[in-house]
Enzyme design. Structure first.
Site, PDB file in Angstrom:
ATOM      1  N   LYS A  50     -23.729 -29.416  65.672  1.00  0.00           N
ATOM      2  CA  LYS A  50     -24.557 -28.722  66.665  1.00  0.00           C
ATOM      3  C   LYS A  50     -25.844 -28.247  65.990  1.00  0.00           C
ATOM      4  CE  LYS A  50     -23.350 -25.531  70.429  1.00  0.00           C
ATOM      5  NZ  LYS A  50     -22.450 -24.415  70.762  1.00  0.00           N
TER       6      LYS A  50
HETATM    7  O1  G3P Z   1     -21.734 -22.058  73.011  1.00  0.00           O
HETATM    8  C1  G3P Z   1     -22.931 -21.845  73.651  1.00  0.00           C
HETATM    9  C2  G3P Z   1     -22.874 -21.070  74.956  1.00  0.00           C
HETATM   10  O2  G3P Z   1     -21.854 -21.549  75.773  1.00  0.00           O
HETATM   11  C3  G3P Z   1     -22.947 -19.588  74.828  1.00  0.00           C
HETATM   12  O3  G3P Z   1     -22.615 -18.895  75.998  1.00  0.00           O
HETATM   13  O4  G3P Z   1     -22.032 -16.827  77.224  1.00  0.00           O
HETATM   14  O5  G3P Z   1     -22.976 -16.662  74.874  1.00  0.00           O
HETATM   15  O6  G3P Z   1     -24.410 -17.333  76.802  1.00  0.00           O
HETATM   16  P1  G3P Z   1     -23.034 -17.339  76.232  1.00  0.00           P
END
Ligand code: G3P
Length: 217
Positions: free
Chosen positions: A83
């Site tokens: 990633k």
């Molecule tokens: O892994 C990346 C993403 O899904 C993060 O989500 O909830 O931290 O905005 P969030």
């Protein structure tokens, strides 16, 4: 649409993998920190729990160091997906890794133009963050529609991986738009199984069954 779970909690991953409905896992440095586990050790464990791609994120900001980190991470298991952030150095790294046959997930995408750049760099997955986009007064799902349109216009093979999913409606809208993958926290995935009428129906059937005095087998 494929279902990835967005967590580094191996207990949750094992529980969802047992349903047979889990296609992969995404992690990020915040989720690794939340797990309290060693990055290499927990990533190796996660890779053994699922057959599909497991995203492990580099933390360097420059291309040469990203390549060094990716080299270490991709040795963990065959299903590791590197990633990288959506920056010039991240996309340089994406191009070099995908040309070499390594899966790459380009993360922190907040515009359709960024998604276009990632596809041109050969990304395996593009991760637009719908929840964080909504939080900032934009329409996260419109971003997914725009990327779908652009990728279809040019037959890009990069898979749209809807990230930062916060609730069931994000999942539903992703499927309606035709996103390839969505990644969500365990609680959001588990919530998809629930419906009040399913629960009510089960209780009603069980009550009536008890009245028959029968058993199966
Ligand atoms: O892994 C990346 C993403 O899904 C993060 O989500 O909830 O931290 O905005 P969030």
């Amino acid at each position: 649409m494929k279902f990835f779970v967005d967590t580094a909690d191996t207990k949750d991953i094992a529980e969802l993998a047992a349903t047979g409905l889990l296609d992969g896992v995404t992690t990020n440095p915040s989720l690794i920190a939340k797990s309290g586990r060693d990055f290499m050790e927990v990533t190796k464990e996660i890779c053994a729990l699922v057959n599909g791609p497991v995203s492990a994120e580099v933390v360097a900001l420059d291309h040469p160091t990203m390549m060094k980190e990716a080299e270490i991470l991709r040795k963990i298991a065959d299903n590791v997906c590197i990633k990288v952030p959506l920056t010039i150095d991240g996309l340089k790294t994406c191009k070099a890794l995908t040309e070499d046959g390594t899966m790459v997930n380009v993360t922190l995408c907040f515009s359709a133009n960024q998604a276009l750049l990632a596809a041109k760099a050969g990304a395996t997955f593009i991760s637009p963050f719908v929840g964080r986009h909504d939080d900032n007064g934009f329409d996260g799902m419109q971003l997914i529609s725009d990327i779908r349109l652009i990728y279809d216009n040019y037959d890009f093979e990069t898979a749209i991986l809807v990230a930062s999913v916060r609730h069931a409606v994000h999942v539903l809208e992703s499927a309606k738009i035709g996103a390839d993958v969505m990644t969500a926290p365990p609680a959001v995935i588990k919530s998809l199984f629930n419906h009040v009428l399913t629960e009510k129906g089960i209780q009603g059937f069980l009550a009536d069954w008890a009245k028959t005095g029968q058993s199966i087998g």
